[in-house]
Each structure stands twice: as structure tokens, then as C-alpha cells.
Design a protein around this motif. Sequence first.
Motif, PDB file in Angstrom:
ATOM      1  N   MET A  12       0.854  -1.155   0.000  1.00 30.53           N
ATOM      2  CA  MET A  12       0.000   0.000   0.000  1.00 30.53           C
ATOM      3  C   MET A  12       0.909   1.228   0.000  1.00 30.53           C
ATOM      4  N   SER A  13       0.690   2.093  -0.918  1.00 32.64           N
ATOM      5  CA  SER A  13       1.547   3.271  -1.026  1.00 32.64           C
ATOM      6  C   SER A  13       0.918   4.448  -0.297  1.00 32.64           C
ATOM      7  N   GLU A  14       1.735   5.487  -0.077  1.00 32.53           N
ATOM      8  CA  GLU A  14       1.250   6.680   0.612  1.00 32.53           C
ATOM      9  C   GLU A  14       0.065   7.308  -0.114  1.00 32.53           C
ATOM     10  N   GLY A  15       0.023   7.171  -1.446  1.00 37.56           N
ATOM     11  CA  GLY A  15      -1.057   7.750  -2.220  1.00 37.56           C
ATOM     12  C   GLY A  15      -2.324   6.919  -2.219  1.00 37.56           C
ATOM     13  N   ASP A  16      -2.289   5.741  -1.658  1.00 36.45           N
ATOM     14  CA  ASP A  16      -3.447   4.861  -1.590  1.00 36.45           C
ATOM     15  C   ASP A  16      -4.520   5.511  -0.711  1.00 36.45           C
ATOM     16  N   PRO A  17      -5.779   5.505  -1.167  1.00 36.45           N
ATOM     17  CA  PRO A  17      -6.836   6.166  -0.381  1.00 36.45           C
ATOM     18  C   PRO A  17      -6.990   5.610   1.041  1.00 36.45           C
ATOM     19  N   ALA A  35       4.863   3.186   6.254  1.00 39.38           N
ATOM     20  CA  ALA A  35       4.155   1.952   5.886  1.00 39.38           C
ATOM     21  C   ALA A  35       3.941   1.082   7.122  1.00 39.38           C
ATOM     22  N   ALA A  36       4.958   0.977   7.967  1.00 40.65           N
ATOM     23  CA  ALA A  36       4.832   0.177   9.184  1.00 40.65           C
ATOM     24  C   ALA A  36       3.799   0.794  10.126  1.00 40.65           C
ATOM     25  N   PHE A  37       3.846   2.107  10.299  1.00 49.87           N
ATOM     26  CA  PHE A  37       2.892   2.770  11.187  1.00 49.87           C
ATOM     27  C   PHE A  37       1.470   2.607  10.663  1.00 49.87           C
ATOM     28  N   THR A  38       1.291   2.742   9.362  1.00 52.64           N
ATOM     29  CA  THR A  38      -0.036   2.589   8.756  1.00 52.64           C
ATOM     30  C   THR A  38      -0.567   1.174   8.973  1.00 52.64           C
ATOM     31  N   ALA A  39       0.292   0.181   8.815  1.00 53.67           N
ATOM     32  CA  ALA A  39      -0.120  -1.211   9.038  1.00 53.67           C
ATOM     33  C   ALA A  39      -0.530  -1.421  10.493  1.00 53.67           C
ATOM     34  N   VAL A  99      -3.536   7.224   7.843  1.00 56.89           N
ATOM     35  CA  VAL A  99      -2.444   8.098   8.278  1.00 56.89           C
ATOM     36  C   VAL A  99      -2.308   9.224   7.254  1.00 56.89           C
ATOM     37  N   SER A 100      -3.002  10.310   7.527  1.00 61.12           N
ATOM     38  CA  SER A 100      -2.955  11.467   6.617  1.00 61.12           C
ATOM     39  C   SER A 100      -1.566  12.107   6.666  1.00 61.12           C
ATOM     40  N   ASP A 101      -1.294  12.947   5.713  1.00 62.43           N
ATOM     41  CA  ASP A 101      -0.020  13.663   5.704  1.00 62.43           C
ATOM     42  C   ASP A 101       0.134  14.512   6.965  1.00 62.43           C
ATOM     43  N   ALA A 102      -0.954  15.144   7.407  1.00 62.76           N
ATOM     44  CA  ALA A 102      -0.900  15.979   8.613  1.00 62.76           C
ATOM     45  C   ALA A 102      -0.590  15.133   9.847  1.00 62.76           C
ATOM     46  N   LEU A 103      -1.218  13.965   9.943  1.00 56.44           N
ATOM     47  CA  LEU A 103      -0.948  13.078  11.072  1.00 56.44           C
ATOM     48  C   LEU A 103       0.483  12.574  11.010  1.00 56.44           C
ATOM     49  N   TRP A 104       0.939  12.187   9.835  1.00 59.05           N
ATOM     50  CA  TRP A 104       2.304  11.683   9.695  1.00 59.05           C
ATOM     51  C   TRP A 104       3.325  12.755  10.103  1.00 59.05           C
ATOM     52  N   ALA A 105       3.045  14.000   9.799  1.00 62.45           N
ATOM     53  CA  ALA A 105       3.959  15.084  10.175  1.00 62.45           C
ATOM     54  C   ALA A 105       4.110  15.163  11.696  1.00 62.45           C
ATOM     55  N   VAL A 106       3.080  14.777  12.439  1.00 57.96           N
ATOM     56  CA  VAL A 106       3.147  14.757  13.899  1.00 57.96           C
ATOM     57  C   VAL A 106       3.823  13.484  14.390  1.00 57.96           C
ATOM     58  N   VAL A 107       3.503  12.343  13.774  1.00 55.00           N
ATOM     59  CA  VAL A 107       3.993  11.045  14.239  1.00 55.00           C
ATOM     60  C   VAL A 107       5.473  10.850  13.950  1.00 55.00           C
ATOM     61  N   GLU A 108       5.901  11.181  12.760  1.00 51.95           N
ATOM     62  CA  GLU A 108       7.268  10.846  12.331  1.00 51.95           C
ATOM     63  C   GLU A 108       8.349  11.285  13.322  1.00 51.95           C
ATOM     64  N   PRO A 109       8.329  12.524  13.817  1.00 49.02           N
ATOM     65  CA  PRO A 109       9.391  12.905  14.762  1.00 49.02           C
ATOM     66  C   PRO A 109       9.304  12.193  16.112  1.00 49.02           C
ATOM     67  N   LEU A 110       8.174  11.581  16.400  1.00 49.17           N
ATOM     68  CA  LEU A 110       8.005  10.882  17.683  1.00 49.17           C
ATOM     69  C   LEU A 110       8.550   9.457  17.658  1.00 49.17           C
ATOM     70  N   ALA A 164      -4.638   4.115   2.870  1.00 53.13           N
ATOM     71  CA  ALA A 164      -3.460   4.545   3.628  1.00 53.13           C
ATOM     72  C   ALA A 164      -3.590   6.008   4.028  1.00 53.13           C
ATOM     73  N   GLN A 165      -4.097   6.848   3.143  1.00 59.00           N
ATOM     74  CA  GLN A 165      -4.283   8.267   3.449  1.00 59.00           C
ATOM     75  C   GLN A 165      -5.348   8.484   4.529  1.00 59.00           C
TER      76      GLN A 165
END
Length: 126
Positions: free
Chosen positions: A1-6, A43-47, A12-23, A8-9
Amino acid sequence: MSEGDPLAQRLVSDALWAVVEPLLPRFEPRRQGGGSAPLDERAAFTAVVYVLTHGCAWRQLPASFRVSAATAHRRYASWTRTGLWERLRGAALDRRIAGQPDRDWVAAIVGAATTRSAEAVGRSAT
């Protein structure tokens, strides 16, 4: 599943990922070597989010996520040990995503993660 997959979006939206990634804790190669290259963290976080929010067993993770059930479970366990869910709850309460639709979704994810973690502790205690 890619980031552009509905799906997956939605998970984990882009806005949510921006918060999660640094954590997320940083990947550390094993001292003894070996292992595989680090997996795409999003991809791991989305799964993991899929399993947590759908209430399914790890082995029921659809192959379309391109993350094995074992890897998703290991990441969940590692993130639980490092306190990711509490940091994510704090980020949601702090103004980084306050008032955004993702705030309620973060609460659902964190709630599912802590419930699953508590259930696992209960099973191991009996």
C-alpha cells in the motif's frame, strides 16, 4: 500500500504523519550486523494503525500493506515499550493538531494501542 493509496491516506494522513514521524524512535542497526534494511516507517505505522483500529489479529493484516504481520507486531511492541502512544497522546493534546480532524483519530489510535497493550499484559499474567 503506497502513501497515495486512499485507505493509507485515511489511516495516516499527511498531517498526522507530520506529527507522528518525529516521535518515532530511530532505527538502530544491530551491533552484530545482519538483519534487513529498515522498512519505510510510514508503511509500518499505517499497518499498525490498521490492525489497532480494525481490531483484527496481526496475522489478518492484508498483504496489500506490504508489511509482514510479524514486522508490524514487532514495531507495535517496540513503539509501546518506548512510550510512543503516550507521546502521541501528548502531541494531540498539545496544539500541534488541536482542532484538526486528526485529533479524534489520534485519540482512537492511542486508545486502541493502550487497550491492546493492557490486554496482552493481562494474558501474560494469567
